[in-house]
Motif scaffolding. Structure first.
Motif, PDB file in Angstrom:
ATOM      1  N   CYS A 142       0.833  -1.202   0.000  1.00  4.15           N
ATOM      2  CA  CYS A 142       0.000   0.000   0.000  1.00  4.15           C
ATOM      3  C   CYS A 142       0.868   1.252   0.000  1.00  4.15           C
ATOM      4  CB  CYS A 142      -0.917   0.000   1.217  1.00  4.15           C
ATOM      5  SG  CYS A 142      -2.083   1.389   1.266  1.00  4.15           S
ATOM      6  N   ASP A 143       0.682   2.081  -1.017  1.00 11.48           N
ATOM      7  CA  ASP A 143       1.388   3.368  -1.116  1.00 11.48           C
ATOM      8  C   ASP A 143       0.435   4.350  -1.798  1.00 11.48           C
ATOM      9  OD1 ASP A 143       3.327   5.328  -1.022  1.00 11.48           O
ATOM     10  OD2 ASP A 143       4.417   4.586  -2.777  1.00 11.48           O
ATOM     11  N   VAL A 144      -0.626   4.670  -1.090  1.00 14.27           N
ATOM     12  CA  VAL A 144      -1.701   5.509  -1.631  1.00 14.27           C
ATOM     13  C   VAL A 144      -1.674   6.863  -0.934  1.00 14.27           C
ATOM     14  CG1 VAL A 144      -4.176   5.753  -1.984  1.00 14.27           C
ATOM     15  CG2 VAL A 144      -3.127   3.491  -2.132  1.00 14.27           C
ATOM     16  N   TYR A 145      -1.508   7.924  -1.733  1.00 13.11           N
ATOM     17  CA  TYR A 145      -1.465   9.277  -1.180  1.00 13.11           C
ATOM     18  C   TYR A 145      -2.198  10.240  -2.094  1.00 13.11           C
ATOM     19  CZ  TYR A 145       1.656   7.985   2.543  1.00 13.11           C
ATOM     20  OH  TYR A 145       2.155   7.414   3.681  1.00 13.11           O
ATOM     21  N   GLY A 146      -2.866  11.206  -1.477  1.00  8.42           N
ATOM     22  CA  GLY A 146      -3.489  12.306  -2.199  1.00  8.42           C
ATOM     23  C   GLY A 146      -3.076  13.600  -1.545  1.00  8.42           C
ATOM     24  N   SER A 147      -2.478  14.498  -2.310  1.00 11.47           N
ATOM     25  CA  SER A 147      -1.940  15.750  -1.761  1.00 11.47           C
ATOM     26  C   SER A 147      -0.968  15.487  -0.613  1.00 11.47           C
ATOM     27  CB  SER A 147      -3.078  16.666  -1.283  1.00 11.47           C
ATOM     28  OG  SER A 147      -3.946  16.981  -2.345  1.00 11.47           O
ATOM     29  N   GLY A 148      -0.203  14.412  -0.753  1.00 11.45           N
ATOM     30  CA  GLY A 148       0.816  14.097   0.239  1.00 11.45           C
ATOM     31  C   GLY A 148       0.301  13.412   1.483  1.00 11.45           C
ATOM     32  N   VAL A 160      -7.012   2.112  15.340  1.00 12.49           N
ATOM     33  CA  VAL A 160      -7.896   3.010  14.600  1.00 12.49           C
ATOM     34  C   VAL A 160      -9.041   2.212  13.990  1.00 12.49           C
ATOM     35  CG1 VAL A 160      -8.025   4.536  12.594  1.00 12.49           C
ATOM     36  CG2 VAL A 160      -6.031   4.623  14.095  1.00 12.49           C
ATOM     37  N   THR A 161     -10.241   2.732  14.082  1.00 13.30           N
ATOM     38  CA  THR A 161     -11.394   2.148  13.401  1.00 13.30           C
ATOM     39  C   THR A 161     -11.900   3.142  12.361  1.00 13.30           C
ATOM     40  OG1 THR A 161     -13.013   3.092  14.935  1.00 13.30           O
ATOM     41  CG2 THR A 161     -12.037   0.955  15.533  1.00 13.30           C
ATOM     42  N   ASP A 162     -12.869   2.730  11.562  1.00 16.63           N
ATOM     43  CA  ASP A 162     -13.454   3.657  10.589  1.00 16.63           C
ATOM     44  C   ASP A 162     -13.998   4.905  11.272  1.00 16.63           C
ATOM     45  OD1 ASP A 162     -12.871   2.190   8.327  1.00 16.63           O
ATOM     46  OD2 ASP A 162     -14.821   1.204   8.222  1.00 16.63           O
ATOM     47  N   ALA A 163     -14.497   4.747  12.487  1.00 20.64           N
ATOM     48  CA  ALA A 163     -15.098   5.875  13.202  1.00 20.64           C
ATOM     49  C   ALA A 163     -14.070   6.867  13.731  1.00 20.64           C
ATOM     50  CB  ALA A 163     -15.951   5.363  14.359  1.00 20.64           C
ATOM     51  N   THR A 164     -12.828   6.419  13.935  1.00 23.36           N
ATOM     52  CA  THR A 164     -11.812   7.292  14.535  1.00 23.36           C
ATOM     53  C   THR A 164     -10.644   7.604  13.609  1.00 23.36           C
ATOM     54  OG1 THR A 164     -10.644   5.380  15.494  1.00 23.36           O
ATOM     55  CG2 THR A 164     -12.361   6.424  16.843  1.00 23.36           C
ATOM     56  N   ALA A 165     -10.649   7.044  12.409  1.00 26.14           N
ATOM     57  CA  ALA A 165      -9.508   7.201  11.496  1.00 26.14           C
ATOM     58  C   ALA A 165      -9.379   8.633  10.988  1.00 26.14           C
ATOM     59  CB  ALA A 165      -9.651   6.251  10.312  1.00 26.14           C
ATOM     60  N   SER A 166      -8.142   9.011  10.672  1.00 22.65           N
ATOM     61  CA  SER A 166      -7.872  10.317  10.077  1.00 22.65           C
ATOM     62  C   SER A 166      -6.781  10.176   9.035  1.00 22.65           C
ATOM     63  CB  SER A 166      -7.433  11.319  11.150  1.00 22.65           C
ATOM     64  OG  SER A 166      -6.247  10.877  11.786  1.00 22.65           O
ATOM     65  N   ASP A 167      -6.709  11.140   8.117  1.00 26.65           N
ATOM     66  CA  ASP A 167      -5.630  11.149   7.129  1.00 26.65           C
ATOM     67  C   ASP A 167      -4.281  11.293   7.833  1.00 26.65           C
ATOM     68  OD1 ASP A 167      -7.663  11.117   5.260  1.00 26.65           O
ATOM     69  OD2 ASP A 167      -7.359  13.195   4.604  1.00 26.65           O
ATOM     70  N   SER A 168      -3.223  10.856   7.165  1.00 32.36           N
ATOM     71  CA  SER A 168      -1.887  11.083   7.704  1.00 32.36           C
ATOM     72  C   SER A 168      -1.590  12.580   7.699  1.00 32.36           C
ATOM     73  CB  SER A 168      -0.847  10.326   6.874  1.00 32.36           C
ATOM     74  OG  SER A 168      -0.775  10.845   5.557  1.00 32.36           O
ATOM     75  N   PRO A 169      -0.651  13.034   8.537  1.00 31.15           N
ATOM     76  CA  PRO A 169      -0.365  14.469   8.612  1.00 31.15           C
ATOM     77  C   PRO A 169       0.201  15.006   7.306  1.00 31.15           C
ATOM     78  CG  PRO A 169       1.261  13.219   9.844  1.00 31.15           C
ATOM     79  CD  PRO A 169       0.185  12.246   9.455  1.00 31.15           C
ATOM     80  N   PRO A 170      -0.109  16.264   6.991  1.00 34.93           N
ATOM     81  CA  PRO A 170       0.429  16.835   5.748  1.00 34.93           C
ATOM     82  C   PRO A 170       1.929  17.030   5.843  1.00 34.93           C
ATOM     83  CG  PRO A 170      -0.658  18.530   7.048  1.00 34.93           C
ATOM     84  CD  PRO A 170      -0.940  17.219   7.738  1.00 34.93           C
ATOM     85  N   PRO A 171       2.644  16.765   4.761  1.00 38.20           N
ATOM     86  CA  PRO A 171       4.094  16.992   4.785  1.00 38.20           C
ATOM     87  C   PRO A 171       4.404  18.482   4.738  1.00 38.20           C
ATOM     88  CG  PRO A 171       3.394  16.367   2.592  1.00 38.20           C
ATOM     89  CD  PRO A 171       2.179  16.251   3.465  1.00 38.20           C
ATOM     90  N   PRO A 172       5.472  18.907   5.389  1.00 40.62           N
ATOM     91  CA  PRO A 172       5.862  20.321   5.289  1.00 40.62           C
ATOM     92  C   PRO A 172       6.280  20.658   3.867  1.00 40.62           C
ATOM     93  CG  PRO A 172       7.553  19.037   6.422  1.00 40.62           C
ATOM     94  CD  PRO A 172       6.391  18.127   6.236  1.00 40.62           C
ATOM     95  N   ARG A 173       5.796  21.762   3.338  1.00 37.25           N
ATOM     96  CA  ARG A 173       6.111  22.127   1.948  1.00 37.25           C
ATOM     97  C   ARG A 173       7.619  22.266   1.740  1.00 37.25           C
ATOM     98  NH1 ARG A 173       2.420  21.065  -1.762  1.00 37.25           N
ATOM     99  NH2 ARG A 173       3.706  22.352  -3.137  1.00 37.25           N
ATOM    100  N   ALA A 174       8.322  22.690   2.788  1.00 38.09           N
ATOM    101  CA  ALA A 174       9.775  22.854   2.660  1.00 38.09           C
ATOM    102  C   ALA A 174      10.471  21.540   2.365  1.00 38.09           C
ATOM    103  CB  ALA A 174      10.336  23.466   3.939  1.00 38.09           C
ATOM    104  N   LEU A 175       9.813  20.428   2.676  1.00 38.54           N
ATOM    105  CA  LEU A 175      10.408  19.121   2.437  1.00 38.54           C
ATOM    106  C   LEU A 175      10.742  18.920   0.968  1.00 38.54           C
ATOM    107  CD1 LEU A 175      11.018  16.301   3.786  1.00 38.54           C
ATOM    108  CD2 LEU A 175       8.741  15.627   3.032  1.00 38.54           C
ATOM    109  N   PHE A 176       9.909  19.457   0.084  1.00 37.62           N
ATOM    110  CA  PHE A 176      10.096  19.234  -1.346  1.00 37.62           C
ATOM    111  C   PHE A 176      10.948  20.321  -1.984  1.00 37.62           C
ATOM    112  CE2 PHE A 176       5.739  17.559  -0.352  1.00 37.62           C
ATOM    113  CZ  PHE A 176       6.173  16.254  -0.208  1.00 37.62           C
TER     114      PHE A 176
END
Length: 288
Positions: free
Chosen positions: A148-154, A267-283
């Protein structure tokens, strides 16, 4: 003598994609979507893996294949395709493998096929679909390895992080199957700890692979989690591969992993959240 290659830029379903040539490698291309790096491909040498987390995933492929899958036909499901870096690697190094790729962005896949054609003769099929829906529709025990390597907007989507999703992944795996996921996270690695806690509720054995600086909370980076349905992960071999990388990493498992995850809740479906956004400076650190 040919001149410099021009970059390719086109709208896709998830934004604007850019294929940027690598001036140092004739076959090298970086795929970016909305200026966020997604993949690196060397069409002349599919074994050249520029991103360190992809090299970690490749080592998992190699070790799972080396366990002696009947007939050498490892069945792999890739969730997330991008420029198909890992499928190209597997097709080149393990030509007998059966590979299925789920990439939601059909326009992106079409662009990649036109500009960077996939290897001919490989048993490699790409399907435009939602990753979770594809997993839930898969037959039980179909795959030796799911990556699994699925990302949207980082960011990794919340719906691919829950106990419910991982239970569906485990169902698609054979009895000795392995699941590997690329997690992008930063200090204090709260998202990663919760993912480890969630995987522990579904799989028999688990380890993580990451650079020491990421593990110590010094910077944002990639953590690869590897889980086995029935245990038996090749921990020593994974450790050797990680330590030998140009960016050496650690393999954390057993009591050390238990200490790492202490206090984190699944984490369950009820408590899940997206991964944290990467810092723009990273790129901005590197000229992609």
């Amino acid at each position: 003598m040919t001149g410099p290659r021009a970059q390719v830029r086109a709208p896709v379903d998830s934004g604007v994609a850019t294929l940027r040539p690598d001036p140092d490698r004739r076959g090298g291309w970086t795929l970016l979507v909305d200026e966020i790096p997604q993949s690196y491909v060397d069409t002349n040498d599919p074994t050249h893996l520029e991103f360190e987390y992809v090299r970690r995933l490749a080592s998992i492929v190699d070790l799972v294949a080396d366990r002696g899958v009947p007939g050498g036909r490892l069945r792999v499901l890739h969730l997330g395709g991008g420029a198909m870096t890992l499928p190209r690697y597997v097709a080149h190094t393990r030509p007998g493998c059966v590979q299925r790729v789920v990439e939601r962005d059909a326009a992106l896949t079409a662009l990649v096929r036109r500009a960077l054609p996939l290897p001919r003769g490989a048993d490699l099929r790409v399907r435009a679909a939602d990753a979770r829906a594809a997993v839930e529709a898969s037959a039980p025990g179909r795959y030796d390895l799911v990556i699994c390597d699925v990302y949207g907007s980082g960011r990794m989507p919340a719906r691919l992080t829950s106990t419910e999703f991982l239970t569906a992944v485990a169902r698609t795996l054979r009895a000795d199957g392995v699941y590997a996921v690329n997690v992008a996270d930063g200090p204090p690695l709260t998202f990663t700890r919760r993912q480890v806690a969630t995987l522990r509720t579904v799989f028999a054995e688990l380890c993580l692979i990451a650079e020491p600086g990421v593990l110590r909370g010094r910077r944002f980076g990639n953590v690869v989690l590897v889980a086995a349905r029935a245990g038996g992960l090749p921990l020593a071999e994974l450790g050797k591969a990680a330590a030998a990388d140009i960016f050496p990493a650690r393999v954390v498992h057993g009591p050390d992993l238990a200490r790492f995850v202490a206090g984190a809740r699944p984490v369950t479906d009820a408590t899940a959240s997206d991964s944290p956004p990467p810092p723009r400076a990273l790129f901005a650190v590197r000229k992609w």
